[in-house]
Design an enzyme around this catalytic site. Sequence first.
Site, PDB file in Angstrom:
ATOM      1  N   VAL A 109      24.508  23.322  -5.289  1.00 47.65           N
ATOM      2  CA  VAL A 109      24.583  24.081  -6.549  1.00 47.65           C
ATOM      3  C   VAL A 109      25.339  23.270  -7.614  1.00 47.65           C
ATOM      4  CG1 VAL A 109      24.431  26.314  -5.377  1.00 47.65           C
ATOM      5  CG2 VAL A 109      26.685  25.297  -5.741  1.00 47.65           C
ATOM      6  N   HIS A 127      19.481  27.371  -3.871  1.00 47.70           N
ATOM      7  CA  HIS A 127      20.601  28.318  -3.755  1.00 47.70           C
ATOM      8  C   HIS A 127      21.289  28.578  -5.083  1.00 47.70           C
ATOM      9  CE1 HIS A 127      20.860  27.231   0.802  1.00 47.70           C
ATOM     10  NE2 HIS A 127      19.896  28.094   0.528  1.00 47.70           N
ATOM     11  N   CYS A 131      29.127  39.512 -20.342  1.00 48.40           N
ATOM     12  CA  CYS A 131      27.867  39.093 -20.951  1.00 48.40           C
ATOM     13  C   CYS A 131      27.984  39.101 -22.483  1.00 48.40           C
ATOM     14  CB  CYS A 131      26.777  40.069 -20.511  1.00 48.40           C
ATOM     15  SG  CYS A 131      25.187  39.775 -21.293  1.00 48.40           S
TER      16      CYS A 131
END
Length: 249
Positions: free
Chosen positions: A103, A119, A147
């Site tokens: 990752v 992944h 967010c």
Amino acid sequence: MDDELDRAANVLDNATQVVIFSGAGVSAESGVPTFRASDGLWEGHHIEDVATPDGFERDPDLVWAFYNARRDNVRSVKPNPGHFAIAELEKLVGRVTVATQNVDGLHLVAGSTTVLELHGSLRETRCLGCGVIRNRGLEVLGPKPLCPNCNGQLRPNIVWFRESLPRKTWTAAEDSVTACDVLIVVGTSAVVYPAAGLISLAKSAGATVVEVNLTPTNASGYTDIGLYGPSGMMLPKVVERLRQLKSSE
Ligand code: BV8
Ligand code: ZN
């Protein structure tokens, strides 16, 4: 080892489609810790607590602290000669696909152009509110990132244990190994499924399997050519031999 290196270069010389299936070992020489620590802990944490949905539900701050620490680590590391050799392969072989369990994004930084991040990615967040996935690079995200779109809670866009792999990415990985002439398995203990299943899938589809690792692994039963040594040393040697074969043709 020279024979094995020559054999690996020869199968690559005759290949038109090659898949590289990589794990944490390909980034080890860049200074990114691997998973199989002897005490079963991962950077001092139990996998259950930091890489499962339940763990995130139980303690999102702990999980964000864990992933922010890995983002800090990756901010300070660079691709190693193994990553660059894989990127270089694209100039020597018709079609190269990297299917990585990692990752850390180092294959992309090294210049590989077709990278399937099975992944997920440390660089991406996903909003639990509106579902938007964003690539935030390695900017500092803070302990409880929200967010920017809906102020919902963000999670790392990483595939945790007991979570499904992203469908499009997984299908592309299966298709690539089913069609490839050579699968190079590098730096993985081949214990995590379904990713590790790509090895037997490639083998049953007729690919030649080359393993690059410090030691034999669960993949070794499927391996035709074993190159045992650091990938940062082995991969550049194979690519150098392949370059010589190509230039003498
Ligand atoms: C799923 C993201 C199903 C996190 C990762 C029981 C209950 C539930 C599930 C399961 C179960 N038993 C099994 C499972 C399936 C489970 C699994 O496989 N578990 C394993 C541990 C047995 N899999 C899952 O849960 C997957 N999802 O099955 O969903 C489902 C879903 C919906 C509905 C129904 C069913 C999801 C798996 C993905 C988990 N996420 N990563 C993060 O990274 O933050 S996995 C994690 O392990 C990393 O991605 C890592 O890549 C991966 C594998 O590790 P490796 O990369 O191989 O690294 P490792 O340290 O092990 O080995 C390093 C190797 O490098 C060594 O061989 C070493 O010798 C070598 N090396 C070291 N230095 C060098 C080197 N080689 C060359 N050169 C060097 N210098
Ligand atoms: Zn949102």
